[in-house]
Every structure is written in C-alpha cells, then in structure tokens.
Design a protein around this motif. Structure first.
Motif, PDB file in Angstrom:
ATOM      1  N   VAL A   5       0.956  -1.233   0.000  1.00 60.18           N
ATOM      2  CA  VAL A   5       0.072  -0.119   0.133  1.00 60.18           C
ATOM      3  C   VAL A   5       0.822   1.251   0.127  1.00 60.18           C
ATOM      4  O   VAL A   5       0.568   2.172  -0.807  1.00 60.18           O
ATOM      5  CB  VAL A   5      -0.887   0.038   1.166  1.00 60.18           C
ATOM      6  CG1 VAL A   5      -1.701   1.321   1.301  1.00 60.18           C
ATOM      7  CG2 VAL A   5      -2.004  -1.025   1.123  1.00 60.18           C
ATOM      8  N   ARG A   6       1.838   1.138   0.662  1.00 66.02           N
ATOM      9  CA  ARG A   6       2.820   2.385   0.956  1.00 66.02           C
ATOM     10  C   ARG A   6       3.566   2.551  -0.265  1.00 66.02           C
ATOM     11  O   ARG A   6       3.682   3.677  -0.820  1.00 66.02           O
ATOM     12  CB  ARG A   6       3.997   2.041   2.115  1.00 66.02           C
ATOM     13  CG  ARG A   6       3.341   2.635   3.330  1.00 66.02           C
ATOM     14  CD  ARG A   6       4.676   2.862   4.427  1.00 66.02           C
ATOM     15  NE  ARG A   6       4.755   1.414   4.714  1.00 66.02           N
ATOM     16  CZ  ARG A   6       4.109   0.576   5.560  1.00 66.02           C
ATOM     17  NH1 ARG A   6       3.056   0.917   6.227  1.00 66.02           N
ATOM     18  NH2 ARG A   6       4.733  -0.606   6.014  1.00 66.02           N
ATOM     19  N   ALA A   7       4.009   1.386  -1.200  1.00 66.92           N
ATOM     20  CA  ALA A   7       4.618   1.704  -2.417  1.00 66.92           C
ATOM     21  C   ALA A   7       3.700   2.227  -3.443  1.00 66.92           C
ATOM     22  O   ALA A   7       4.025   3.108  -4.208  1.00 66.92           O
ATOM     23  CB  ALA A   7       5.109   0.218  -2.828  1.00 66.92           C
ATOM     24  N   THR A   8       2.411   1.786  -3.736  1.00 68.45           N
ATOM     25  CA  THR A   8       1.506   2.196  -4.508  1.00 68.45           C
ATOM     26  C   THR A   8       1.018   3.666  -4.404  1.00 68.45           C
ATOM     27  O   THR A   8       0.990   4.516  -5.216  1.00 68.45           O
ATOM     28  CB  THR A   8       0.164   1.479  -4.670  1.00 68.45           C
ATOM     29  OG1 THR A   8      -0.465   1.412  -3.382  1.00 68.45           O
ATOM     30  CG2 THR A   8       0.569  -0.232  -5.138  1.00 68.45           C
ATOM     31  N   THR A   9       0.919   4.109  -2.941  1.00 68.71           N
ATOM     32  CA  THR A   9       0.521   5.406  -2.711  1.00 68.71           C
ATOM     33  C   THR A   9       1.817   6.525  -2.850  1.00 68.71           C
ATOM     34  O   THR A   9       1.492   7.379  -3.432  1.00 68.71           O
ATOM     35  CB  THR A   9       0.400   5.401  -1.194  1.00 68.71           C
ATOM     36  OG1 THR A   9      -0.991   4.672  -0.770  1.00 68.71           O
ATOM     37  CG2 THR A   9      -0.131   6.765  -0.559  1.00 68.71           C
ATOM     38  N   GLY A  10       2.972   5.938  -2.671  1.00 66.40           N
ATOM     39  CA  GLY A  10       4.193   6.851  -2.941  1.00 66.40           C
ATOM     40  C   GLY A  10       4.362   6.963  -4.427  1.00 66.40           C
ATOM     41  O   GLY A  10       4.795   8.082  -4.915  1.00 66.40           O
ATOM     42  N   ALA A  11       4.094   5.909  -5.194  1.00 65.97           N
ATOM     43  CA  ALA A  11       3.996   6.233  -6.786  1.00 65.97           C
ATOM     44  C   ALA A  11       3.135   7.109  -7.060  1.00 65.97           C
ATOM     45  O   ALA A  11       3.349   8.034  -8.125  1.00 65.97           O
ATOM     46  CB  ALA A  11       4.165   4.584  -7.316  1.00 65.97           C
ATOM     47  N   ARG A  12       1.868   6.866  -6.928  1.00 61.74           N
ATOM     48  CA  ARG A  12       0.757   7.949  -7.104  1.00 61.74           C
ATOM     49  C   ARG A  12       1.370   9.312  -6.672  1.00 61.74           C
ATOM     50  O   ARG A  12       1.045  10.434  -7.514  1.00 61.74           O
ATOM     51  CB  ARG A  12      -0.381   7.492  -6.664  1.00 61.74           C
ATOM     52  CG  ARG A  12      -1.550   8.186  -6.824  1.00 61.74           C
ATOM     53  CD  ARG A  12      -3.076   7.862  -6.595  1.00 61.74           C
ATOM     54  NE  ARG A  12      -2.970   8.107  -5.159  1.00 61.74           N
ATOM     55  CZ  ARG A  12      -3.303   7.352  -4.085  1.00 61.74           C
ATOM     56  NH1 ARG A  12      -3.450   6.003  -4.404  1.00 61.74           N
ATOM     57  NH2 ARG A  12      -3.384   7.773  -3.049  1.00 61.74           N
ATOM     58  N   MET A  13       1.772   9.345  -5.482  1.00 62.50           N
ATOM     59  CA  MET A  13       2.204  10.910  -5.094  1.00 62.50           C
ATOM     60  C   MET A  13       3.278  11.208  -5.867  1.00 62.50           C
ATOM     61  O   MET A  13       3.327  12.782  -6.246  1.00 62.50           O
ATOM     62  CB  MET A  13       2.482  10.806  -3.600  1.00 62.50           C
ATOM     63  CG  MET A  13       1.312  10.335  -2.830  1.00 62.50           C
ATOM     64  SD  MET A  13      -0.158  11.500  -2.623  1.00 62.50           S
ATOM     65  CE  MET A  13       0.408  12.952  -1.409  1.00 62.50           C
ATOM     66  N   ALA A  14       4.026  10.730  -6.309  1.00 58.36           N
ATOM     67  CA  ALA A  14       5.292  10.823  -7.277  1.00 58.36           C
ATOM     68  C   ALA A  14       4.799  11.325  -8.673  1.00 58.36           C
ATOM     69  O   ALA A  14       5.420  12.202  -9.150  1.00 58.36           O
ATOM     70  CB  ALA A  14       6.308   9.815  -7.178  1.00 58.36           C
ATOM     71  N   ARG A  15       3.921  10.533  -9.200  1.00 56.94           N
ATOM     72  CA  ARG A  15       3.317  10.913 -10.519  1.00 56.94           C
ATOM     73  C   ARG A  15       2.592  12.429 -10.245  1.00 56.94           C
ATOM     74  O   ARG A  15       2.924  13.291 -11.198  1.00 56.94           O
ATOM     75  CB  ARG A  15       2.471   9.750 -10.847  1.00 56.94           C
ATOM     76  CG  ARG A  15       3.091   8.680 -11.296  1.00 56.94           C
ATOM     77  CD  ARG A  15       2.134   7.811 -12.120  1.00 56.94           C
ATOM     78  NE  ARG A  15       1.027   7.588 -11.510  1.00 56.94           N
ATOM     79  CZ  ARG A  15       0.893   6.257 -10.788  1.00 56.94           C
ATOM     80  NH1 ARG A  15       1.681   5.631 -10.552  1.00 56.94           N
ATOM     81  NH2 ARG A  15      -0.373   6.076  -9.848  1.00 56.94           N
ATOM     82  N   ARG A  16       2.081  12.481  -9.146  1.00 55.25           N
ATOM     83  CA  ARG A  16       1.370  13.720  -9.006  1.00 55.25           C
ATOM     84  C   ARG A  16       2.134  14.811  -8.747  1.00 55.25           C
ATOM     85  O   ARG A  16       2.036  16.350  -9.433  1.00 55.25           O
ATOM     86  CB  ARG A  16       0.310  13.562  -7.913  1.00 55.25           C
ATOM     87  CG  ARG A  16      -0.968  12.859  -7.957  1.00 55.25           C
ATOM     88  CD  ARG A  16      -1.542  12.882  -6.650  1.00 55.25           C
ATOM     89  NE  ARG A  16      -2.072  14.284  -6.326  1.00 55.25           N
ATOM     90  CZ  ARG A  16      -2.867  14.634  -5.339  1.00 55.25           C
ATOM     91  NH1 ARG A  16      -2.994  13.724  -4.315  1.00 55.25           N
ATOM     92  NH2 ARG A  16      -3.470  15.732  -5.363  1.00 55.25           N
ATOM     93  N   ALA A  17       3.374  14.794  -8.244  1.00 55.11           N
ATOM     94  CA  ALA A  17       4.354  15.810  -8.115  1.00 55.11           C
ATOM     95  C   ALA A  17       4.911  15.964  -9.143  1.00 55.11           C
ATOM     96  O   ALA A  17       5.216  17.395  -9.662  1.00 55.11           O
ATOM     97  CB  ALA A  17       5.187  15.309  -6.721  1.00 55.11           C
ATOM     98  N   GLU A  18       5.296  14.924 -10.223  1.00 55.68           N
ATOM     99  CA  GLU A  18       5.932  15.422 -11.320  1.00 55.68           C
ATOM    100  C   GLU A  18       5.029  16.112 -12.350  1.00 55.68           C
ATOM    101  O   GLU A  18       5.558  17.083 -13.030  1.00 55.68           O
ATOM    102  CB  GLU A  18       6.109  14.001 -11.940  1.00 55.68           C
ATOM    103  CG  GLU A  18       7.129  13.324 -11.483  1.00 55.68           C
ATOM    104  CD  GLU A  18       7.584  11.710 -11.951  1.00 55.68           C
ATOM    105  OE1 GLU A  18       6.778  11.513 -13.092  1.00 55.68           O
ATOM    106  OE2 GLU A  18       8.262  11.136 -11.562  1.00 55.68           O
ATOM    107  N   ARG A  19       3.695  15.875 -12.292  1.00 56.19           N
ATOM    108  CA  ARG A  19       2.667  16.434 -13.108  1.00 56.19           C
ATOM    109  C   ARG A  19       2.647  17.969 -12.725  1.00 56.19           C
ATOM    110  O   ARG A  19       2.629  19.067 -13.232  1.00 56.19           O
ATOM    111  CB  ARG A  19       1.514  15.920 -13.121  1.00 56.19           C
ATOM    112  CG  ARG A  19       1.212  14.619 -13.946  1.00 56.19           C
ATOM    113  CD  ARG A  19      -0.168  14.134 -14.362  1.00 56.19           C
ATOM    114  NE  ARG A  19      -0.933  14.152 -12.986  1.00 56.19           N
ATOM    115  CZ  ARG A  19      -1.206  13.172 -12.318  1.00 56.19           C
ATOM    116  NH1 ARG A  19      -0.876  11.686 -12.859  1.00 56.19           N
ATOM    117  NH2 ARG A  19      -1.923  13.176 -11.295  1.00 56.19           N
TER     118      ARG A  19
END
Length: 116
Positions: free
Chosen positions: A72-86
């Motif tokens: 769960v932490r990995a998927t949430t972190g990946a989602r937050m990283a994509r949002r930060a990049e955008r």
C-alpha cells in the motif's frame, strides 16, 4: 341586458378556446414524450455497449485494508510521485509562459493596421 343567445355564443366560444388550448398542450406533450422515448432508446443502446465493456475489464484491486502495508505504501508513494511530477511540469510551463510574456520585445511585433 344580453339576450340568452348572446350568453350561449360567449360560453361556446370560451369552451372552443379551452378545447383548442388543451389540444395544443396535449400535442406538445405527445411530441415531447416521443422525443423522450427516442432518447431512452439511444441511452439503452449505449448502456448495453458499456455493460459489455464493463464485463470485459479486469476486476478491481483489493481494498487497501486487505493488502500488505508495504504494498500500500509503495502504490501510494508512486501515485504521489506522479502527481508531484505533473504539478512540477505545470509549474514549469507557467513559468516559461510568464518569461515569454515579460521578455518580449516590441520591435519584433507587428501592430494592426488602422481600418481604411
């Protein structure tokens, strides 16, 4: 004083006008009903297509409460990283547009000609 046949003419005219208004409103209601039926048929056709697509899609992932914490932490972190990049890309685009606006030189611009 109005004779009896005058009253008869007035009331018959009123009744005829009432029937004409009711007929006009009824006709408009029937036309709208048939238009609604056409729209319902179009929507049901589209829904049947969507139902077929929904049946073919993969099953939804498990709830986060049923998965492991690390996953769960990995998927949430990946989602937050994509949002930060955008977000960073949008900010950089805004900064670039602002720089283009503030550093433009008037010498390179063509001014509109006055109408003749």
């Amino acid at each position: 004083m109005i004779p009896w046949w005058g009253w008869l003419l007035i009331w018959s005219g009123l009744v005829i006008a009432l029937l004409a208004v009711v007929a006009l409103l009824g006709w408009r209601l029937v036309k709208r009903f048939f238009a609604l039926l056409d729209d319902v048929f179009v929507v049901t056709e589209k829904l049947s297509i969507l139902d077929g697509v929904a049946a073919e899609t993969e099953a939804r992932p498990m709830n986060a409460i049923l998965r492991e914490g690390d996953e769960v932490r990995a998927t949430t972190g990946a989602r937050m990283a994509r949002r930060a990049e955008r977000k960073h890309a949008r900010r950089q685009a805004r900064i670039q547009r602002g720089k283009m606006l503030t550093t433009a030189t008037i010498d390179l611009k063509e001014w509109p000609h006055e109408p003749r």
